[in-house]
Scaffold this motif. Structure first.
Motif, short mmCIF file in Angstrom:
data_model
loop_
_atom_site.label_atom_id
_atom_site.label_comp_id
_atom_site.label_asym_id
_atom_site.label_seq_id
_atom_site.Cartn_x
_atom_site.Cartn_y
_atom_site.Cartn_z
N GLN A 100 -23.15 13.01 46.98
CA GLN A 100 -22.17 12.38 46.11
C GLN A 100 -22.09 10.87 46.33
N GLU A 101 -22.30 10.46 47.59
CA GLU A 101 -22.18 9.05 47.94
C GLU A 101 -23.52 8.32 47.92
N SER A 102 -24.59 9.02 47.51
CA SER A 102 -25.95 8.45 47.51
C SER A 102 -26.29 7.88 48.88
N LEU A 103 -25.96 8.64 49.90
CA LEU A 103 -26.19 8.24 51.29
C LEU A 103 -27.43 8.95 51.81
N ASP A 104 -28.35 8.20 52.41
CA ASP A 104 -29.58 8.79 52.91
C ASP A 104 -29.30 9.78 54.05
N TYR A 105 -30.01 10.89 54.02
CA TYR A 105 -29.94 11.85 55.13
C TYR A 105 -31.31 12.49 55.32
#
Length: 221
Positions: A100-105
């Motif tokens: 949802q936050e377009s955060l890399d994982y």
């Protein structure tokens, strides 16, 4: 970046080189139970890392903190007590937040009780279903197991040693000839696989009360 790091399901030597590197490089480590993870980190010679708890009771309120830390430049490693984070363990909601936050994982491969039990059981591997823990309610347990008997391939459940005999009683009463396997204490010193019909396994475990962590498998049509 948030790294989802698998940990051994029993034997500490099963941790991967990538998992060790991710834990060493993390600015903080989110653990299902910090008391459980601390001995593993000590065994790996990883000291001085801030540990925060991330379990089913605090996952929702902890997620914004972890997302904000990653946004601020921290590298975060997420571990469960054993195996892959997110598989009947915390992690799923955090991955949803990352999306949802377009955060890399990054999800690292590694030990899994589900796949280890599936291969070790000798049951069909061409298709399989993992349904987590069986319900505490006998009616729902029977319904789930009867559905497993109708499935193509193999169905796997996690089960408590304190409830295994009750589960086998329920299944053996309705389907005594159902093909089952109880995979116990995987990768540990007393690892066992017990294969047989529901009635046979019930008789065995009534005489030998089960202990340890269990994966319960049912072979379908």
């Amino acid at each position: 970046m948030i790294h989802f790091v698998p940990t051994p399901i029993g034997n500490r030597d099963d941790i991967t080189l990538r998992a060790i590197e991710a834990l060493k490089n993390a600015d903080r480590i989110a653990c299902e139970d910090t008391r459980h993870s601390a001995p593993l980190l000590a065994h790996l010679g990883i000291a001085g890392k801030p540990l925060v708890s991330l379990h089913e009771h605090n996952e929702v309120r902890r997620i914004p903190e972890l997302v904000a830390a990653a946004r601020g430049g921290e590298t975060i490693a997420v571990v469960s007590d054993a195996g892959m984070p997110g598989v009947s363990d915390p992690g799923y909601r955090l991955i949803q937040a990352c999306l949802q936050e377009s955060l890399d994982y990054e999800v690292l491969p590694g030990p899994s009780a589900v796949l280890t039990a599936l291969i070790g059981s000798g049951f069909p591997c061409h298709a399989f279903h993992f349904l987590g823990f069986l319900s505490v309610k006998k009616g729902k347990r029977l319904a789930a197991m009867e559905a497993a008997l109708e499935n193509d391939g193999t169905t796997l459940f996690f089960e408590s040693p304190h409830r295994l005999i009750s589960t086998l009683e329920v299944l053996a009463k309705a389907h005594p000839d159902a093909r089952c396997c109880v995979a116990r204490e995987l990768t540990k010193k007393f690892e066992t696989y017990h294969r047989g019909t529901a009635a046979e396994l019930l008789a065995h475990f009534q005489s030998h009360p089960p202990k340890g962590e269990i994966v319960f498998l049912i072979a379908g049509d």
